[in-house]
Design an enzyme around this catalytic site. Sequence first.
Site, PDB file in Angstrom:
ATOM      1  CB  THR A   1     -16.691   8.188   3.527  1.00 13.31           C
ATOM      2  OG1 THR A   1     -16.837   7.185   4.535  1.00 13.31           O
ATOM      3  CG2 THR A   1     -17.484   9.413   3.919  1.00 13.31           C
ATOM      4  CB  SER A   2     -19.364   3.339   1.976  1.00 17.40           C
ATOM      5  OG  SER A   2     -18.541   2.840   3.010  1.00 17.40           O
TER       6      SER A   2
ATOM      7  CB  VAL B   1      -4.228   5.206   6.248  1.00 20.20           C
ATOM      8  CG1 VAL B   1      -5.212   4.958   7.387  1.00 20.20           C
ATOM      9  CG2 VAL B   1      -4.396   4.147   5.161  1.00 20.20           C
ATOM     10  CG  ASP B   2      -4.426   8.768   0.762  1.00 14.58           C
ATOM     11  OD1 ASP B   2      -4.333   9.970   1.085  1.00 14.58           O
ATOM     12  OD2 ASP B   2      -5.445   8.301   0.205  1.00 14.58           O
TER      13      ASP B   2
ATOM     14  NE  ARG C   1      -3.857   0.512   1.738  1.00  9.08           N
ATOM     15  CZ  ARG C   1      -4.705   1.118   2.575  1.00  9.08           C
ATOM     16  NH1 ARG C   1      -4.941   0.603   3.756  1.00  9.08           N
ATOM     17  NH2 ARG C   1      -5.313   2.219   2.231  1.00  9.08           N
TER      18      ARG C   1
ATOM     19  CB  CYS D   1      12.535   0.421  22.611  1.00  3.78           C
ATOM     20  SG  CYS D   1      10.952  -0.261  22.072  1.00  3.78           S
TER      21      CYS D   1
ATOM     22  CG  HIS E   1      -9.930   5.656  10.205  1.00  5.57           C
ATOM     23  ND1 HIS E   1     -10.799   5.284   9.215  1.00  5.57           N
ATOM     24  CD2 HIS E   1     -10.685   5.784  11.331  1.00  5.57           C
ATOM     25  CE1 HIS E   1     -12.033   5.202   9.707  1.00  5.57           C
ATOM     26  NE2 HIS E   1     -11.986   5.499  10.977  1.00  5.57           N
TER      27      HIS E   1
HETATM   28  P1  OAD Z   1     -15.426   2.800   1.259  1.00  4.33           P
HETATM   29  O1  OAD Z   1     -14.690   1.938   0.289  1.00  4.33           O
HETATM   30  O2  OAD Z   1     -16.304   2.126   2.227  1.00  4.33           O
HETATM   31  O3  OAD Z   1     -16.304   3.862   0.454  1.00  4.33           O
HETATM   32  C1  OAD Z   1     -15.770   4.628  -0.601  1.00  4.33           C
HETATM   33  C2  OAD Z   1     -16.875   5.473  -1.185  1.00  4.33           C
HETATM   34  O4  OAD Z   1     -16.313   6.316  -2.184  1.00  4.33           O
HETATM   35  C3  OAD Z   1     -17.984   4.640  -1.879  1.00  4.33           C
HETATM   36  O5  OAD Z   1     -19.251   5.089  -1.420  1.00  4.33           O
HETATM   37  C4  OAD Z   1     -17.801   4.958  -3.357  1.00  4.33           C
HETATM   38  O6  OAD Z   1     -19.030   5.007  -4.072  1.00  4.33           O
HETATM   39  C5  OAD Z   1     -17.167   6.337  -3.309  1.00  4.33           C
HETATM   40  N1  OAD Z   1     -16.338   6.652  -4.503  1.00  4.33           N
HETATM   41  C6  OAD Z   1     -15.597   5.834  -5.279  1.00  4.33           C
HETATM   42  N2  OAD Z   1     -14.962   6.504  -6.247  1.00  4.33           N
HETATM   43  C7  OAD Z   1     -15.307   7.807  -6.092  1.00  4.33           C
HETATM   44  C8  OAD Z   1     -14.985   9.020  -6.783  1.00  4.33           C
HETATM   45  N3  OAD Z   1     -14.168   9.044  -7.845  1.00  4.33           N
HETATM   46  N4  OAD Z   1     -15.528  10.166  -6.337  1.00  4.33           N
HETATM   47  C9  OAD Z   1     -16.365  10.168  -5.253  1.00  4.33           C
HETATM   48  N5  OAD Z   1     -16.710   9.070  -4.567  1.00  4.33           N
HETATM   49  C10 OAD Z   1     -16.187   7.898  -4.968  1.00  4.33           C
HETATM   50  O7  OAD Z   1     -14.307   3.701   1.973  1.00  4.33           O
HETATM   51  P2  OAD Z   1     -14.429   4.537   3.335  1.00  4.33           P
HETATM   52  O8  OAD Z   1     -15.830   4.970   3.582  1.00  4.33           O
HETATM   53  O9  OAD Z   1     -13.379   5.571   3.291  1.00  4.33           O
HETATM   54  O10 OAD Z   1     -10.297   2.141   7.617  1.00  4.33           O
HETATM   55  O11 OAD Z   1     -14.029   3.439   4.413  1.00  4.33           O
HETATM   56  C11 OAD Z   1     -13.993   3.800   5.771  1.00  4.33           C
HETATM   57  C12 OAD Z   1     -12.888   3.052   6.474  1.00  4.33           C
HETATM   58  O12 OAD Z   1     -13.041   1.668   6.278  1.00  4.33           O
HETATM   59  C13 OAD Z   1     -11.500   3.352   5.939  1.00  4.33           C
HETATM   60  O13 OAD Z   1     -10.930   4.502   6.541  1.00  4.33           O
HETATM   61  C14 OAD Z   1     -10.720   2.131   6.259  1.00  4.33           C
HETATM   62  C15 OAD Z   1     -11.757   1.064   5.994  1.00  4.33           C
HETATM   63  O14 OAD Z   1     -11.610  -0.090   6.719  1.00  4.33           O
HETATM   64  C16 OAD Z   1      -8.963   2.017   7.864  1.00  4.33           C
HETATM   65  O15 OAD Z   1      -8.134   1.865   7.009  1.00  4.33           O
HETATM   66  C17 OAD Z   1      -8.600   2.084   9.282  1.00  4.33           C
END
Ligand code: OAD
Length: 234
Positions: free
Chosen positions: A180-181, A96-97, A61, A142, A112
């Site tokens: 974010t979903s 986390v990027d 990653r 350590c 996160h």
């Molecule tokens: P998800 O993969 O759950 O959701 C990503 C969202 O972005 C989806 O709803 C997609 O439809 C949308 N999407 C995709 N491409 C897009 C684009 N070009 N423009 C706009 N939207 C787009 O990711 P997160 O909600 O970020 O935790 O996931 C939450 C957490 O779950 C993350 O932070 C991670 C994961 O486990 C850790 O790494 C600790």
Amino acid sequence: MFIDRNSKVMVLTGAGISAESGLKTFREPGGMWDTYDWRELATPAAFEKSPEKVWEFYMERRRQIRDAQPNEAHKALVRLEKHMNPGRFLLVSQNVDDLHERAGQKNIIKIHGSAMRDICASCGSVLDSADSYNEFPPRHACGGLLRPDVVWFGEPLNSRDLKTAMDWLLSCDYFIVIGTSGNVFPVAQFVYQTEATKIYIGLEEPENSRGFQQVKLGKAGIVLPELIEELCEV
Ligand code: OAD
């Protein structure tokens, strides 16, 4: 709609904002947790069982993140921050990027954690990530095992970051959420904890879409710059 420079804007981002930079999201078909089992890679128990396996995943990653560049959506948020008066903008990112930081974002909470930092599982020292390590899995000076400085499933968020986010939720005028979903708690609940004007931008409706007044469907790299142009009248 025009945002007064002195109003308060809180932005929340997820993996979707980095998708157009070539980084995979988590829950979409072909996404990270569709391809890999998070139980084997993103829990304290997984790290205890096989730190090598977890490290291999995060080293890959890191390579992908280093090869990626901030996109138009990351850059648009930097314009929004610059538009606001000092202390009137906060970005909370679940990502986390490091693309927000590389785009030039200043006031950011990485709720996160960061895949681009290491933390010693024993003494808690935080270090910048390395490209390679003398031993694998890597160890801190350590003697403790190093791990990526990310929040895994089952781990609490940093309480100071969470408190800052809560304070902003109670006082912000705009809450703009991107890519974010709405699946991962407690962040998915933020939308219900603010009286702000709430706008969502993403490819599809999030799980918590009923919390938003406006849901703008489309790619962040297209929809967000348009929205910010409108809000800032630039
Ligand atoms: P998800 O993969 O759950 O959701 C990503 C969202 O972005 C989806 O709803 C997609 O439809 C949308 N999407 C995709 N491409 C897009 C684009 N070009 N423009 C706009 N939207 C787009 O990711 P997160 O909600 O970020 O935790 O996931 C939450 C957490 O779950 C993350 O932070 C991670 C994961 O486990 C850790 O790494 C600790």
